[in-house]
Design a protein around this motif. Structure first.
Motif, PDB file in Angstrom:
ATOM      1  N   LEU A   1       0.833  -1.197   0.000  1.00  0.00           N
ATOM      2  CA  LEU A   1       0.000   0.000   0.000  1.00  0.00           C
ATOM      3  C   LEU A   1       0.872   1.255   0.000  1.00  0.00           C
ATOM      4  O   LEU A   1       1.736   1.428   0.857  1.00  0.00           O
ATOM      5  N   GLU A   2       0.653   2.121  -0.972  1.00  0.00           N
ATOM      6  CA  GLU A   2       1.406   3.375  -1.082  1.00  0.00           C
ATOM      7  C   GLU A   2       0.494   4.533  -0.710  1.00  0.00           C
ATOM      8  O   GLU A   2      -0.504   4.797  -1.402  1.00  0.00           O
ATOM      9  N   PRO A   3       0.770   5.231   0.379  1.00  0.00           N
ATOM     10  CA  PRO A   3      -0.102   6.321   0.821  1.00  0.00           C
ATOM     11  C   PRO A   3      -0.189   7.435  -0.228  1.00  0.00           C
ATOM     12  O   PRO A   3       0.808   7.780  -0.879  1.00  0.00           O
ATOM     13  N   ALA A   4      -1.373   7.987  -0.396  1.00  0.00           N
ATOM     14  CA  ALA A   4      -1.560   9.132  -1.289  1.00  0.00           C
ATOM     15  C   ALA A   4      -1.284  10.419  -0.524  1.00  0.00           C
ATOM     16  O   ALA A   4      -1.402  10.468   0.704  1.00  0.00           O
ATOM     17  N   SER A   5      -0.940  11.458  -1.259  1.00  0.00           N
ATOM     18  CA  SER A   5      -0.677  12.757  -0.633  1.00  0.00           C
ATOM     19  C   SER A   5      -1.774  13.743  -1.021  1.00  0.00           C
ATOM     20  O   SER A   5      -2.573  13.493  -1.935  1.00  0.00           O
ATOM     21  N   ASP A   6      -1.788  14.861  -0.346  1.00  0.00           N
ATOM     22  CA  ASP A   6      -2.744  15.914  -0.684  1.00  0.00           C
ATOM     23  C   ASP A   6      -2.533  16.391  -2.109  1.00  0.00           C
ATOM     24  O   ASP A   6      -3.484  16.661  -2.855  1.00  0.00           O
TER      25      ASP A   6
END
Length: 336
Positions: free
Chosen positions: A310-315
Protein backbone atom coordinates in the motif's frame (compact mmCIF):
# COMPACT_ATOMS: atom_id res chain seq x y z
CA UNK A 1 -5.49 5.89 20.86
CA UNK A 2 -5.30 2.86 18.53
CA UNK A 3 -8.17 1.67 16.37
CA UNK A 4 -7.25 -1.84 17.56
CA UNK A 5 -7.98 -0.79 21.13
CA UNK A 6 -11.40 -2.25 22.09
CA UNK A 7 -11.98 0.84 24.25
CA UNK A 8 -11.85 3.10 21.21
CA UNK A 9 -15.24 4.96 21.08
CA UNK A 10 -15.91 4.08 17.42
CA UNK A 11 -15.50 0.37 18.10
CA UNK A 12 -17.65 0.56 21.21
CA UNK A 13 -20.36 2.30 19.18
CA UNK A 14 -20.12 -0.35 16.44
CA UNK A 15 -20.44 -3.20 18.96
CA UNK A 16 -23.41 -1.47 20.56
CA UNK A 17 -25.05 -1.06 17.14
CA UNK A 18 -24.66 -4.77 16.38
CA UNK A 19 -26.08 -5.71 19.77
CA UNK A 20 -29.03 -3.36 19.27
CA UNK A 21 -29.74 -4.86 15.84
CA UNK A 22 -29.63 -8.39 17.25
CA UNK A 23 -32.10 -7.34 19.94
CA UNK A 24 -34.57 -5.60 17.63
CA UNK A 25 -38.17 -6.68 18.30
CA UNK A 26 -38.55 -7.46 14.59
CA UNK A 27 -35.86 -10.13 14.98
CA UNK A 28 -37.70 -11.78 17.85
CA UNK A 29 -39.26 -14.77 16.12
CA UNK A 30 -41.45 -16.72 18.60
CA UNK A 31 -39.62 -19.90 19.49
CA UNK A 32 -40.28 -23.07 21.39
CA UNK A 33 -38.38 -26.31 21.71
CA UNK A 34 -38.39 -28.27 18.43
CA UNK A 35 -39.04 -32.00 18.42
CA UNK A 36 -36.10 -33.40 20.39
CA UNK A 37 -34.56 -35.37 17.55
CA UNK A 38 -34.87 -32.56 15.01
CA UNK A 39 -31.66 -31.03 13.71
CA UNK A 40 -32.16 -27.54 12.29
CA UNK A 41 -29.17 -26.75 10.08
CA UNK A 42 -28.48 -23.48 8.27
CA UNK A 43 -26.46 -23.77 5.07
CA UNK A 44 -24.57 -20.66 3.97
CA UNK A 45 -22.54 -19.84 0.90
CA UNK A 46 -21.89 -17.32 -1.82
CA UNK A 47 -24.65 -16.84 -4.37
CA UNK A 48 -24.17 -19.27 -7.27
CA UNK A 49 -21.71 -21.51 -5.42
CA UNK A 50 -24.01 -24.54 -5.61
CA UNK A 51 -25.97 -24.55 -2.34
CA UNK A 52 -29.22 -25.46 -4.07
CA UNK A 53 -27.55 -28.31 -5.98
CA UNK A 54 -25.94 -29.59 -2.79
CA UNK A 55 -29.08 -29.29 -0.69
CA UNK A 56 -31.47 -30.84 -3.19
CA UNK A 57 -29.30 -33.92 -3.54
CA UNK A 58 -28.44 -34.10 0.16
CA UNK A 59 -32.08 -33.87 1.21
CA UNK A 60 -33.13 -36.44 -1.39
CA UNK A 61 -30.48 -38.89 -0.14
CA UNK A 62 -31.52 -38.33 3.47
CA UNK A 63 -35.15 -39.05 2.59
CA UNK A 64 -34.15 -42.12 0.60
CA UNK A 65 -32.42 -43.43 3.73
CA UNK A 66 -35.62 -43.06 5.73
CA UNK A 67 -35.18 -39.61 7.28
CA UNK A 68 -37.96 -37.06 7.41
CA UNK A 69 -36.53 -33.92 5.81
CA UNK A 70 -37.88 -30.39 5.37
CA UNK A 71 -35.97 -28.13 2.98
CA UNK A 72 -36.66 -24.38 3.30
CA UNK A 73 -35.31 -21.96 0.71
CA UNK A 74 -34.40 -18.64 2.34
CA UNK A 75 -32.97 -17.01 -0.80
CA UNK A 76 -34.97 -14.17 -2.41
CA UNK A 77 -34.28 -15.83 -5.80
CA UNK A 78 -36.53 -18.67 -4.61
CA UNK A 79 -34.50 -21.29 -6.49
CA UNK A 80 -33.52 -23.66 -3.68
CA UNK A 81 -36.23 -26.17 -4.59
CA UNK A 82 -35.99 -25.82 -8.38
CA UNK A 83 -33.72 -28.86 -8.84
CA UNK A 84 -35.85 -30.96 -6.51
CA UNK A 85 -39.00 -30.11 -8.49
CA UNK A 86 -37.52 -30.54 -11.95
CA UNK A 87 -37.19 -26.82 -12.64
CA UNK A 88 -40.73 -25.94 -11.60
CA UNK A 89 -41.16 -22.78 -9.53
CA UNK A 90 -42.50 -23.36 -6.03
CA UNK A 91 -45.07 -20.78 -4.81
CA UNK A 92 -43.39 -18.76 -2.09
CA UNK A 93 -44.72 -18.25 1.40
CA UNK A 94 -44.51 -14.46 1.22
CA UNK A 95 -46.25 -14.14 -2.17
CA UNK A 96 -48.91 -16.67 -1.22
CA UNK A 97 -49.54 -14.96 2.11
CA UNK A 98 -49.95 -11.58 0.42
CA UNK A 99 -52.36 -12.98 -2.15
CA UNK A 100 -54.41 -14.87 0.43
CA UNK A 101 -54.56 -11.88 2.76
CA UNK A 102 -55.96 -9.68 -0.02
CA UNK A 103 -58.61 -12.34 -0.65
CA UNK A 104 -59.44 -12.60 3.05
CA UNK A 105 -58.18 -16.19 3.27
CA UNK A 106 -55.75 -18.04 5.51
CA UNK A 107 -52.59 -19.72 4.22
CA UNK A 108 -52.67 -23.51 4.48
CA UNK A 109 -49.80 -25.99 4.43
CA UNK A 110 -50.76 -27.29 1.00
CA UNK A 111 -50.52 -23.78 -0.44
CA UNK A 112 -46.81 -23.46 0.27
CA UNK A 113 -45.31 -26.88 1.09
CA UNK A 114 -44.75 -29.56 -1.57
CA UNK A 115 -43.02 -32.93 -1.61
CA UNK A 116 -41.01 -35.14 -3.91
CA UNK A 117 -38.99 -38.26 -3.25
CA UNK A 118 -39.88 -38.08 0.44
CA UNK A 119 -38.56 -34.52 0.81
CA UNK A 120 -40.89 -31.75 2.00
CA UNK A 121 -39.88 -28.37 0.61
CA UNK A 122 -40.93 -24.73 0.55
CA UNK A 123 -39.61 -21.30 -0.41
CA UNK A 124 -39.84 -18.24 1.82
CA UNK A 125 -39.35 -15.87 -1.11
CA UNK A 126 -38.51 -12.19 -0.98
CA UNK A 127 -39.05 -8.80 -2.61
CA UNK A 128 -38.05 -7.87 -6.12
CA UNK A 129 -34.90 -5.81 -6.57
CA UNK A 130 -35.32 -2.31 -5.18
CA UNK A 131 -38.74 -3.06 -3.68
CA UNK A 132 -37.90 -4.08 -0.16
CA UNK A 133 -35.40 -5.63 2.23
CA UNK A 134 -34.66 -9.31 1.65
CA UNK A 135 -33.69 -9.75 5.29
CA UNK A 136 -37.02 -8.39 6.49
CA UNK A 137 -38.69 -10.80 4.09
CA UNK A 138 -36.86 -13.68 5.78
CA UNK A 139 -38.06 -12.51 9.20
CA UNK A 140 -41.64 -12.18 7.96
CA UNK A 141 -41.42 -15.63 6.38
CA UNK A 142 -40.39 -17.24 9.67
CA UNK A 143 -43.20 -15.47 11.47
CA UNK A 144 -45.61 -17.08 9.00
CA UNK A 145 -43.96 -20.47 9.51
CA UNK A 146 -44.54 -20.10 13.23
CA UNK A 147 -48.24 -19.47 12.61
CA UNK A 148 -48.37 -22.60 10.46
CA UNK A 149 -47.07 -24.63 13.40
CA UNK A 150 -43.36 -24.89 12.57
CA UNK A 151 -42.30 -26.10 16.01
CA UNK A 152 -44.98 -28.81 16.10
CA UNK A 153 -43.77 -30.46 12.90
CA UNK A 154 -42.03 -33.82 13.15
CA UNK A 155 -38.82 -33.92 11.10
CA UNK A 156 -35.39 -35.43 11.56
CA UNK A 157 -33.75 -32.58 9.63
CA UNK A 158 -34.79 -29.05 8.73
CA UNK A 159 -32.34 -27.58 6.20
CA UNK A 160 -32.31 -23.81 5.71
CA UNK A 161 -30.67 -22.41 2.57
CA UNK A 162 -29.24 -18.92 3.20
CA UNK A 163 -27.18 -16.51 1.14
CA UNK A 164 -23.89 -15.85 2.87
CA UNK A 165 -22.92 -12.73 0.93
CA UNK A 166 -25.84 -10.66 2.24
CA UNK A 167 -25.07 -9.15 5.63
CA UNK A 168 -28.37 -7.63 6.80
CA UNK A 169 -29.97 -8.94 9.97
CA UNK A 170 -32.57 -11.30 8.50
CA UNK A 171 -30.01 -13.47 6.75
CA UNK A 172 -28.11 -13.88 10.01
CA UNK A 173 -31.26 -14.88 11.90
CA UNK A 174 -30.36 -18.55 12.55
CA UNK A 175 -27.00 -17.51 14.01
CA UNK A 176 -28.12 -14.38 15.88
CA UNK A 177 -31.21 -15.98 17.46
CA UNK A 178 -29.95 -19.57 17.94
CA UNK A 179 -32.64 -20.84 15.56
CA UNK A 180 -30.31 -23.52 14.19
CA UNK A 181 -28.09 -25.93 16.06
CA UNK A 182 -25.29 -25.64 13.53
CA UNK A 183 -24.12 -24.08 10.29
CA UNK A 184 -22.71 -25.76 7.19
CA UNK A 185 -20.70 -23.77 4.66
CA UNK A 186 -20.59 -24.40 0.91
CA UNK A 187 -17.55 -23.03 -0.91
CA UNK A 188 -15.06 -23.71 -3.64
CA UNK A 189 -11.39 -23.12 -4.41
CA UNK A 190 -11.89 -19.45 -5.19
CA UNK A 191 -11.25 -16.37 -3.12
CA UNK A 192 -14.77 -14.91 -3.22
CA UNK A 193 -16.57 -18.02 -1.96
CA UNK A 194 -14.01 -18.48 0.82
CA UNK A 195 -14.29 -14.78 1.69
CA UNK A 196 -18.03 -15.35 2.22
CA UNK A 197 -17.40 -18.54 4.21
CA UNK A 198 -14.94 -16.65 6.40
CA UNK A 199 -17.49 -13.88 6.97
CA UNK A 200 -20.03 -16.44 8.20
CA UNK A 201 -17.37 -17.85 10.53
CA UNK A 202 -16.85 -14.31 11.84
CA UNK A 203 -20.59 -13.95 12.47
CA UNK A 204 -20.69 -17.26 14.34
CA UNK A 205 -17.71 -16.23 16.48
CA UNK A 206 -19.24 -12.81 17.18
CA UNK A 207 -22.51 -14.25 18.45
CA UNK A 208 -20.72 -16.95 20.42
CA UNK A 209 -18.98 -14.15 22.30
CA UNK A 210 -22.44 -12.69 22.98
CA UNK A 211 -23.62 -15.99 24.47
CA UNK A 212 -24.90 -17.74 21.35
CA UNK A 213 -24.65 -21.50 20.82
CA UNK A 214 -24.55 -21.98 17.04
CA UNK A 215 -21.35 -23.53 15.68
CA UNK A 216 -19.96 -24.44 12.26
CA UNK A 217 -20.21 -28.16 11.51
CA UNK A 218 -17.98 -28.02 8.45
CA UNK A 219 -17.40 -27.10 4.83
CA UNK A 220 -18.72 -28.73 1.66
CA UNK A 221 -16.28 -28.10 -1.18
CA UNK A 222 -18.26 -27.83 -4.42
CA UNK A 223 -16.75 -27.88 -7.91
CA UNK A 224 -13.51 -29.14 -6.39
CA UNK A 225 -10.69 -28.96 -8.94
CA UNK A 226 -8.10 -30.32 -6.53
CA UNK A 227 -6.17 -27.07 -6.13
CA UNK A 228 -6.59 -27.27 -2.35
CA UNK A 229 -7.44 -23.72 -1.24
CA UNK A 230 -10.82 -24.70 0.28
CA UNK A 231 -9.27 -27.56 2.24
CA UNK A 232 -6.54 -25.20 3.45
CA UNK A 233 -9.21 -22.70 4.55
CA UNK A 234 -11.09 -25.36 6.52
CA UNK A 235 -7.91 -26.40 8.29
CA UNK A 236 -6.96 -22.78 9.02
CA UNK A 237 -10.30 -21.89 10.66
CA UNK A 238 -10.58 -25.24 12.46
CA UNK A 239 -13.53 -26.95 10.76
CA UNK A 240 -13.73 -30.27 8.88
CA UNK A 241 -14.40 -30.81 5.18
CA UNK A 242 -17.66 -32.78 5.13
CA UNK A 243 -17.47 -33.64 1.42
CA UNK A 244 -15.65 -32.63 -1.74
CA UNK A 245 -17.92 -32.62 -4.79
CA UNK A 246 -15.70 -32.73 -7.90
CA UNK A 247 -15.82 -30.32 -10.83
CA UNK A 248 -17.21 -33.03 -13.08
CA UNK A 249 -18.94 -32.51 -16.42
CA UNK A 250 -21.50 -35.23 -15.69
CA UNK A 251 -22.57 -33.43 -12.51
CA UNK A 252 -22.73 -30.12 -14.34
CA UNK A 253 -24.97 -31.52 -17.09
CA UNK A 254 -27.29 -33.33 -14.68
CA UNK A 255 -27.65 -30.22 -12.54
CA UNK A 256 -28.40 -28.08 -15.61
CA UNK A 257 -31.10 -30.59 -16.61
CA UNK A 258 -32.63 -30.68 -13.11
CA UNK A 259 -31.67 -34.30 -12.50
CA UNK A 260 -31.25 -35.62 -8.96
CA UNK A 261 -27.96 -37.43 -8.34
CA UNK A 262 -28.35 -37.84 -4.57
CA UNK A 263 -29.75 -41.35 -4.86
CA UNK A 264 -28.43 -44.88 -4.48
CA UNK A 265 -29.46 -45.42 -8.12
CA UNK A 266 -26.92 -42.78 -9.19
CA UNK A 267 -23.15 -43.24 -9.57
CA UNK A 268 -22.87 -40.24 -7.25
CA UNK A 269 -25.08 -41.77 -4.57
CA UNK A 270 -22.17 -42.85 -2.38
CA UNK A 271 -20.80 -39.30 -2.27
CA UNK A 272 -24.08 -37.85 -1.03
CA UNK A 273 -24.68 -40.75 1.35
CA UNK A 274 -21.33 -39.95 2.94
CA UNK A 275 -22.27 -36.28 3.13
CA UNK A 276 -25.62 -37.14 4.73
CA UNK A 277 -23.88 -39.20 7.40
CA UNK A 278 -21.29 -36.48 8.06
CA UNK A 279 -23.94 -33.77 8.32
CA UNK A 280 -25.88 -35.79 10.86
CA UNK A 281 -23.02 -36.42 13.29
CA UNK A 282 -20.78 -33.37 12.86
CA UNK A 283 -20.81 -31.13 15.97
CA UNK A 284 -21.06 -27.35 15.72
CA UNK A 285 -17.55 -26.01 16.27
CA UNK A 286 -16.36 -22.55 17.19
CA UNK A 287 -14.29 -21.39 14.18
CA UNK A 288 -11.25 -19.14 14.17
CA UNK A 289 -11.97 -16.72 11.28
CA UNK A 290 -9.04 -15.36 9.29
CA UNK A 291 -8.10 -11.74 8.71
CA UNK A 292 -7.79 -10.48 5.13
CA UNK A 293 -4.08 -11.22 4.89
CA UNK A 294 -4.61 -14.70 6.28
CA UNK A 295 -7.30 -15.38 3.69
CA UNK A 296 -5.14 -14.08 0.84
CA UNK A 297 -2.30 -16.21 2.14
CA UNK A 298 -4.20 -19.35 1.13
CA UNK A 299 -3.68 -18.42 -2.51
CA UNK A 300 -0.65 -17.86 -4.71
CA UNK A 301 0.22 -14.16 -4.44
CA UNK A 302 0.40 -13.81 -8.24
CA UNK A 303 -3.31 -14.74 -8.40
CA UNK A 304 -4.51 -12.42 -5.65
CA UNK A 305 -2.17 -9.44 -5.68
CA UNK A 306 -0.87 -10.50 -2.31
CA UNK A 307 2.53 -8.89 -3.04
CA UNK A 308 1.04 -5.40 -3.47
CA UNK A 309 2.35 -2.83 -0.99
CA UNK A 310 0.00 0.00 0.00
CA UNK A 311 1.41 3.37 -1.08
CA UNK A 312 -0.10 6.32 0.82
CA UNK A 313 -1.56 9.13 -1.29
CA UNK A 314 -0.68 12.76 -0.63
CA UNK A 315 -2.74 15.91 -0.68
CA UNK A 316 -0.95 16.95 -3.90
CA UNK A 317 -1.95 13.63 -5.50
CA UNK A 318 -5.59 14.28 -4.70
CA UNK A 319 -5.60 17.84 -6.08
CA UNK A 320 -3.88 16.94 -9.34
CA UNK A 321 -3.69 19.85 -11.79
CA UNK A 322 -5.80 21.97 -9.47
CA UNK A 323 -3.13 21.83 -6.83
CA UNK A 324 -2.07 25.28 -5.65
CA UNK A 325 0.42 25.71 -2.88
CA UNK A 326 -1.10 27.64 0.01
CA UNK A 327 0.80 29.61 2.56
CA UNK A 328 1.01 27.82 5.88
CA UNK A 329 -0.75 29.35 8.87
CA UNK A 330 1.68 27.62 11.17
CA UNK A 331 3.60 30.04 13.41
CA UNK A 332 7.34 29.39 13.30
CA UNK A 333 9.37 30.89 16.11
CA UNK A 334 13.01 31.89 15.73
CA UNK A 335 15.38 29.76 17.63
CA UNK A 336 16.44 31.29 20.89
Amino acid sequence: MSLDDPNTPNLRDYDAKLRDEAAEPSLEVPQSEPTKHTQIIAIYGKGGIGKSFTLANLSHMMAEEGKRVLLIGCDPKSDTTSLLFGGKACPTIIETSTRKKLAGEEVKIGDVCFKRGGVFAMELGGPEVGRGCGGRGIIHGFELLEKLGFHDWDFDYVLLDFLGDVVCGGFGLPIARDMAQKVILVGSNDLQSLYVANNVCSAVEYFRKMGGNVGVAGLVVNKDDGSGEAHAFAEAVGIPVLAAIPADDDLRKKSANYQIVGSRASPWGGLFAGLAEAVGVAPGLRPAPLDQDGLLGLFDSKDTGGDVVLEPASDADMRGKKGVAKASLEVIYDEV
